[in-house]
Design an enzyme around this catalytic site. Sequence first.
Site, mmCIF file in Angstrom:
data_model
loop_
_atom_site.group_PDB
_atom_site.id
_atom_site.type_symbol
_atom_site.label_atom_id
_atom_site.label_comp_id
_atom_site.label_asym_id
_atom_site.label_seq_id
_atom_site.Cartn_x
_atom_site.Cartn_y
_atom_site.Cartn_z
ATOM 1 N N GLY A 1 -0.960 6.655 -0.744
ATOM 2 C CA GLY A 1 -1.741 5.826 -1.679
ATOM 3 C C GLY A 1 -2.839 5.416 -1.114
ATOM 4 N NE ARG B 1 2.016 9.388 -3.603
ATOM 5 C CZ ARG B 1 1.755 8.172 -2.920
ATOM 6 N NH1 ARG B 1 2.401 8.067 -1.562
ATOM 7 N NH2 ARG B 1 1.443 7.100 -3.428
ATOM 8 C CG ASP C 1 7.053 4.238 5.038
ATOM 9 O OD1 ASP C 1 6.291 4.257 4.131
ATOM 10 O OD2 ASP C 1 8.243 4.551 5.119
ATOM 11 C CB THR D 1 0.204 0.707 2.564
ATOM 12 O OG1 THR D 1 0.744 -0.058 1.243
ATOM 13 C CG2 THR D 1 0.563 -0.155 3.704
ATOM 14 C CG ASP E 1 2.715 -1.409 -1.585
ATOM 15 O OD1 ASP E 1 1.883 -1.836 -2.576
ATOM 16 O OD2 ASP E 1 3.097 -0.216 -1.641
ATOM 17 C CG ASP F 1 5.562 -1.317 2.131
ATOM 18 O OD1 ASP F 1 4.806 -1.219 2.667
ATOM 19 O OD2 ASP F 1 6.137 -0.960 1.393
ATOM 20 N NE ARG G 1 4.843 2.027 -2.902
ATOM 21 C CZ ARG G 1 4.505 2.776 -2.024
ATOM 22 N NH1 ARG G 1 4.857 4.124 -2.643
ATOM 23 N NH2 ARG G 1 4.376 2.671 -1.018
HETATM 24 P P1 ATP Z 1 2.210 4.957 0.314
HETATM 25 O O1 ATP Z 1 2.790 3.759 1.178
HETATM 26 O O2 ATP Z 1 0.913 4.436 -0.279
HETATM 27 O O3 ATP Z 1 3.165 5.590 -0.529
HETATM 28 P P2 ATP Z 1 2.748 6.893 2.531
HETATM 29 O O4 ATP Z 1 2.147 7.411 3.675
HETATM 30 O O5 ATP Z 1 4.067 6.184 2.551
HETATM 31 O O6 ATP Z 1 1.750 5.967 1.635
HETATM 32 P P3 ATP Z 1 4.067 9.225 1.041
HETATM 33 O O7 ATP Z 1 3.844 9.798 -0.207
HETATM 34 O O8 ATP Z 1 5.415 8.641 1.544
HETATM 35 O O9 ATP Z 1 3.011 7.946 1.281
HETATM 36 O O10 ATP Z 1 3.657 10.380 2.207
HETATM 37 C C1 ATP Z 1 2.492 10.881 2.287
HETATM 38 C C2 ATP Z 1 2.592 12.322 2.612
HETATM 39 O O11 ATP Z 1 3.111 12.620 3.894
HETATM 40 C C3 ATP Z 1 3.519 13.123 1.715
HETATM 41 O O12 ATP Z 1 3.050 13.700 0.626
HETATM 42 C C4 ATP Z 1 3.811 14.150 2.929
HETATM 43 O O13 ATP Z 1 2.755 15.230 2.855
HETATM 44 C C5 ATP Z 1 3.780 13.508 4.247
HETATM 45 N N1 ATP Z 1 5.218 13.192 4.499
HETATM 46 C C6 ATP Z 1 5.955 12.009 4.107
HETATM 47 N N2 ATP Z 1 7.113 11.928 4.747
HETATM 48 C C7 ATP Z 1 7.259 13.512 5.417
HETATM 49 C C8 ATP Z 1 8.244 13.985 6.049
HETATM 50 N N3 ATP Z 1 9.570 13.503 6.146
HETATM 51 N N4 ATP Z 1 8.103 15.245 6.805
HETATM 52 C C9 ATP Z 1 6.760 15.841 6.435
HETATM 53 N N5 ATP Z 1 5.763 15.280 5.802
HETATM 54 C C10 ATP Z 1 5.938 13.997 5.393
#
Ligand code: ATP
Length: 328
Positions: free
Chosen positions: A16, A77, A108, A131, A133, A135, A177
């Site tokens: 995000g 994503r 994360d 982020t 959030d 968190d 969230r």
């Molecule tokens: P937000 O907190 O805004 O959701 P985020 O980084 O946690 O941000 P995610 O959608 O969980 O957002 O992860 C972003 C991208 O990171 C995913 O779309 C994917 O491409 C990659 N990713 C996440 N987890 C994994 C994993 N276990 N293995 C490989 N790639 C991953």
Amino acid sequence: MSAKKVTKIAVLTSGGDAPGMNAAIRAVVRTSVHHGIDVFGVARGYNGMIEDDIFQMYSKSVGNIIQRGGTILKTARSAAFFEPEGRKIAYENLKKRGINGIVVIGGDGSFKGAQKFSHEFDIPCIGIPGTIDKDIAGSDFTIGFDTAVNTAVEAIDKIRDTADAHDRLFVVEVMGRDAGYIALHSGIATGAENILIPESKTDMEAMIASLTEKEKRKKLVNLIVVAEGEEFGGGTQVGNFLKEKLPNADIRVCILGHIQRGGSPSCLDRLIASRMGYHAVECLLNGTHNVMVGIVDNKIKYTPLDKAIKAKQKISDEWLKIVKILAS
Ligand code: ATP
């Protein structure tokens, strides 16, 4: 940790978006340039790595962006990055340019992807927490939270004006969230009567009793700030419940939504983004690899990427008590 010398860096924003990401990109690019390191931007998170949307950046590439919300690199994503084949293609695209260090600005999930990638291909990755959030374990601040919460405060202040004019009770849903920080901070700062967050159980009967008592003594302007991930299911559900229990009250629900993600980053977000971006590059160059750069007690703290996970911090009882007393 790896001792390989990093000579070319890629930077991407993933997950995000959060206001302040641009300030972090700027800091990564300018610190790299300062050290004479080539730096590349990757478009749309890990998708750009897989689709070879990678381009060199220069000091001027990041001019006039520190004040802008969103991310000039765009974010996404990437389903393909979950797959080993996708990550292999991503690696080939970095390798052909000689890129041997990565800075990922995201949450994360993005760090999990980075951790996996760095283990598979021995390429050091540094995470910067971006982020709204707030968190993520290992940092008192995440880029975007301060701006988002200030946007929420500004909006709720405006809602209070109209609530006051009509003697209305407003239920305002804010983002976050499954984390309640935006709700807690914006609720305290706007003098909300009640703040409903996932981290603490709300005694709905006590809340109804208190609102009924306020109704009796003609305290009709009430603000209830609700985190989108609280146990009742968010603002609409809480509003419906209150309408049923308080049939004489004039109740409205307002869901603030995506305005909380946008806008010019606050001074604090620009500062932490600049600081984290600078340290991310220093980490890659001095051999502190596969960590998230956080700030704890106003000092830079490194957390191994696999420990920089989503974490709900305990919301202190002190704050919840203060809310109750001040809103009487
Ligand atoms: P937000 O907190 O805004 O959701 P985020 O980084 O946690 O941000 P995610 O959608 O969980 O957002 O992860 C972003 C991208 O990171 C995913 O779309 C994917 O491409 C990659 N990713 C996440 N987890 C994994 C994993 N276990 N293995 C490989 N790639 C991953």
